[in-house]
Write a protein that holds these residues in place. Structure first.
Motif, PDB file in Angstrom:
ATOM      1  N   GLY A 141       0.817  -1.207   0.000  1.00  0.00           N
ATOM      2  CA  GLY A 141       0.000   0.000   0.000  1.00  0.00           C
ATOM      3  C   GLY A 141       0.851   1.258   0.000  1.00  0.00           C
ATOM      4  N   HIS A 142       0.197   2.383  -0.261  1.00  0.00           N
ATOM      5  CA  HIS A 142       0.944   3.623  -0.475  1.00  0.00           C
ATOM      6  C   HIS A 142       1.611   4.163   0.784  1.00  0.00           C
ATOM      7  CE1 HIS A 142      -2.915   5.080   0.987  1.00  0.00           C
ATOM      8  NE2 HIS A 142      -2.373   6.260   1.180  1.00  0.00           N
ATOM      9  N   LEU A 143       1.184   3.719   1.968  1.00  0.00           N
ATOM     10  CA  LEU A 143       1.817   4.192   3.196  1.00  0.00           C
ATOM     11  C   LEU A 143       3.006   3.330   3.601  1.00  0.00           C
ATOM     12  CD1 LEU A 143      -1.287   5.134   5.409  1.00  0.00           C
ATOM     13  CD2 LEU A 143       0.171   6.648   4.050  1.00  0.00           C
ATOM     14  N   LEU A 144       2.946   2.035   3.316  1.00  0.00           N
ATOM     15  CA  LEU A 144       3.984   1.118   3.777  1.00  0.00           C
ATOM     16  C   LEU A 144       4.856   0.575   2.654  1.00  0.00           C
ATOM     17  CD1 LEU A 144       1.939  -0.975   6.390  1.00  0.00           C
ATOM     18  CD2 LEU A 144       3.472   0.940   6.808  1.00  0.00           C
ATOM     19  N   GLY A 145       4.482   0.778   1.429  1.00  0.00           N
ATOM     20  CA  GLY A 145       5.263   0.211   0.331  1.00  0.00           C
ATOM     21  C   GLY A 145       4.913   0.866  -0.980  1.00  0.00           C
ATOM     22  N   ASP A 146       4.808   0.065  -2.022  1.00  0.00           N
ATOM     23  CA  ASP A 146       4.489   0.535  -3.373  1.00  0.00           C
ATOM     24  C   ASP A 146       5.571   1.432  -3.968  1.00  0.00           C
ATOM     25  OD1 ASP A 146       2.201  -0.908  -3.411  1.00  0.00           O
ATOM     26  OD2 ASP A 146       0.814   0.772  -3.375  1.00  0.00           O
ATOM     27  N   LYS A 147       6.806   1.308  -3.484  1.00  0.00           N
ATOM     28  CA  LYS A 147       7.884   2.091  -4.068  1.00  0.00           C
ATOM     29  C   LYS A 147       8.069   1.689  -5.534  1.00  0.00           C
ATOM     30  CE  LYS A 147       9.977   4.674  -2.233  1.00  0.00           C
ATOM     31  NZ  LYS A 147       9.702   6.130  -2.066  1.00  0.00           N
ATOM     32  N   GLY A 148       8.342   2.680  -6.360  1.00  0.00           N
ATOM     33  CA  GLY A 148       8.500   2.433  -7.787  1.00  0.00           C
ATOM     34  C   GLY A 148       7.211   2.506  -8.570  1.00  0.00           C
ATOM     35  N   SER A 149       6.101   2.673  -7.880  1.00  0.00           N
ATOM     36  CA  SER A 149       4.800   2.773  -8.549  1.00  0.00           C
ATOM     37  C   SER A 149       4.598   4.166  -9.129  1.00  0.00           C
ATOM     38  CB  SER A 149       3.680   2.479  -7.554  1.00  0.00           C
ATOM     39  OG  SER A 149       3.619   3.504  -6.560  1.00  0.00           O
ATOM     40  N   GLY A 150       3.577   4.288  -9.987  1.00  0.00           N
ATOM     41  CA  GLY A 150       3.255   5.592 -10.533  1.00  0.00           C
ATOM     42  C   GLY A 150       2.891   6.583  -9.446  1.00  0.00           C
ATOM     43  N   TYR A 151       2.133   6.128  -8.458  1.00  0.00           N
ATOM     44  CA  TYR A 151       1.771   6.987  -7.328  1.00  0.00           C
ATOM     45  C   TYR A 151       3.017   7.444  -6.582  1.00  0.00           C
ATOM     46  CZ  TYR A 151       0.010   8.333  -2.722  1.00  0.00           C
ATOM     47  OH  TYR A 151      -0.241   9.011  -1.550  1.00  0.00           O
ATOM     48  N   SER A 152       3.912   6.513  -6.282  1.00  0.00           N
ATOM     49  CA  SER A 152       5.123   6.838  -5.536  1.00  0.00           C
ATOM     50  C   SER A 152       6.011   7.811  -6.302  1.00  0.00           C
ATOM     51  CB  SER A 152       5.893   5.550  -5.228  1.00  0.00           C
ATOM     52  OG  SER A 152       7.107   5.834  -4.571  1.00  0.00           O
ATOM     53  N   ILE A 153       6.101   7.627  -7.609  1.00  0.00           N
ATOM     54  CA  ILE A 153       6.916   8.521  -8.435  1.00  0.00           C
ATOM     55  C   ILE A 153       6.397   9.956  -8.350  1.00  0.00           C
ATOM     56  CG2 ILE A 153       7.438   9.116 -10.852  1.00  0.00           C
ATOM     57  CD1 ILE A 153       7.666   6.051 -11.339  1.00  0.00           C
ATOM     58  N   VAL A 154       5.085  10.119  -8.460  1.00  0.00           N
ATOM     59  CA  VAL A 154       4.519  11.475  -8.423  1.00  0.00           C
ATOM     60  C   VAL A 154       4.654  12.085  -7.026  1.00  0.00           C
ATOM     61  CG1 VAL A 154       2.438  12.845  -8.773  1.00  0.00           C
ATOM     62  CG2 VAL A 154       2.962  10.973 -10.334  1.00  0.00           C
ATOM     63  N   ILE A 155       4.445  11.294  -5.988  1.00  0.00           N
ATOM     64  CA  ILE A 155       4.627  11.806  -4.634  1.00  0.00           C
ATOM     65  C   ILE A 155       6.078  12.240  -4.417  1.00  0.00           C
ATOM     66  CG2 ILE A 155       4.692  11.161  -2.191  1.00  0.00           C
ATOM     67  CD1 ILE A 155       1.904  11.840  -3.184  1.00  0.00           C
ATOM     68  N   ASP A 156       7.026  11.467  -4.933  1.00  0.00           N
ATOM     69  CA  ASP A 156       8.429  11.879  -4.848  1.00  0.00           C
ATOM     70  C   ASP A 156       8.645  13.210  -5.557  1.00  0.00           C
ATOM     71  OD1 ASP A 156       9.099   9.672  -3.388  1.00  0.00           O
ATOM     72  OD2 ASP A 156      10.091   8.601  -5.022  1.00  0.00           O
ATOM     73  N   ALA A 157       8.000  13.384  -6.704  1.00  0.00           N
ATOM     74  CA  ALA A 157       8.114  14.653  -7.425  1.00  0.00           C
ATOM     75  C   ALA A 157       7.526  15.800  -6.602  1.00  0.00           C
ATOM     76  CB  ALA A 157       7.398  14.553  -8.770  1.00  0.00           C
ATOM     77  N   PHE A 158       6.383  15.555  -5.959  1.00  0.00           N
ATOM     78  CA  PHE A 158       5.781  16.589  -5.105  1.00  0.00           C
ATOM     79  C   PHE A 158       6.708  16.951  -3.942  1.00  0.00           C
ATOM     80  CE2 PHE A 158       1.043  15.532  -6.147  1.00  0.00           C
ATOM     81  CZ  PHE A 158       1.257  15.942  -7.449  1.00  0.00           C
ATOM     82  N   MET A 159       7.405  15.954  -3.413  1.00  0.00           N
ATOM     83  CA  MET A 159       8.340  16.221  -2.322  1.00  0.00           C
ATOM     84  C   MET A 159       9.519  17.058  -2.803  1.00  0.00           C
ATOM     85  SD  MET A 159       8.184  12.498  -0.411  1.00  0.00           S
ATOM     86  CE  MET A 159       9.342  12.916   0.889  1.00  0.00           C
TER      87      MET A 159
END
Length: 295
Positions: A141-159
């Motif tokens: 899930g997006h809080l504990l994992g999912d690194k490398g996912s499309g969601y994670s990529i965009v959140i990294d960009a927001f950070m």
């Protein structure tokens, strides 16, 4: 009379079922219905799966020998046991097997052989098949994992964007592109979007990060490199734990983003002796046929 196997891919937006002729797996009829993800609504999702399967049986000549349902969210709580019991009751003459949608895809991608499947779309997960056993890594899930996912990529960009404002250097290609895409002019609006949007709405911005990377933006290239490394870690972990060397990929992040796939592939070739990377379209529903063959 001919016999066939049914594979059902029950996802969050639709349920598709297909029959495969025995013994060679020739594709037969296909039916499509509404969502089957039982975390959305267990009773409604189950009803859609049954409706879609019933329609397929009705239009397919022969006798169904095996029904395999790969359902998103089915391993949450007691949902798998409840679904298995309900399907057994509805199809008392059939051999029914319930698994999750990722495991169904794993069998479909590897054609029943042993190996690893790494999926990276809105979320991410790794699965390994060894004999009749499956093992997972990631996908928490997006809080504990999912690194490398499309969601994670965009959140990294927001950070990266919030960091740009913290360091008083907000005039970057990434800031400008994301603000233009969202039609906003202030950081507060980006924060509001992040906390009010679904994972899918956030992940939908991933192609923007890819475009900036292709245009030479080093910040976005770094974000995508990190995603590729996270996905490669999943594959390497599962390969080493299970002495495997075949790795299939699925999901738009790996199959459509060249930078991510190229770095992922290069890392695996460096770390896993004799690795074979399978990057070709596959039908997850056919996983039901391979489950039948290997059960």
């Amino acid at each position: 009379m001919s016999q066939y196997v049914i594979g059902v891919d029950a996802g969050g937006t639709k349920t598709t079922a297909q029959a495969f002729l025995l013994p060679d797996g020739t594709p037969l009829s296909v039916t499509t219905g509404a969502f089957g993800n039982v975390t959305v609504d267990f009773n409604e999702g189950l009803a859609h799966i049954i409706e879609t399967t019933d329609a397929l049986i009705e239009q397919t000549d022969g006798t169904c020998a095996f029904l395999c349902v790969g359902c998103a969210g089915v391993e949450t709580g007691d949902k798998k046991a409840r679904m298995q019991a309900a399907l057994n009751a509805h199809y008392p003459e059939l051999s029914v097997f319930v698994t999750n949608d990722a495991a169904l895809a794993l069998y479909g991608a590897l054609k029943g052989a042993d190996g690893v499947l790494v999926i990276a779309g809105t979320g991410s997960i790794g699965y390994a098949k060894v004999g009749d056993e499956t093992f997972r890594a990631g996908g928490w899930g997006h809080l504990l994992g999912d690194k490398g996912s499309g969601y994670s990529i965009v959140i990294d960009a927001f950070m990266h964007i919030t960091r740009a404002f913290d360091t008083r250097n907000p005039d970057t290609p990434l800031v400008r592109a994301v603000f233009d895409a969202l039609g906003i002019t202030e950081l507060r609006a980006l924060i509001d979007f992040t906390y009010k949007s679904t994972k899918g709405e956030i992940a939908a911005l991933m192609p923007l990060i890819e475009r900036l990377s292709d245009e030479g933006d080093e910040e976005c290239q770094s974000i995508l490199n990190d995603a590729a490394d996270a996905l490669a870690d999943l594959a390497i972990l599962l390969c080493r734990q299970n002495n495997l060397s075949a790795v299939a990929v699925s999901g738009s992040v790996l199959t459509k983003c060249k930078r991510v796939f190229d770095r992922f592939s290069r890392t695996l070739h460096e770390q896993i002796d004799g690795v074979t990377i399978i990057n070709e379209p596959f039908d997850a529903r056919r996983g039901g046929f391979y489950f039948y063959q290997t059960r």
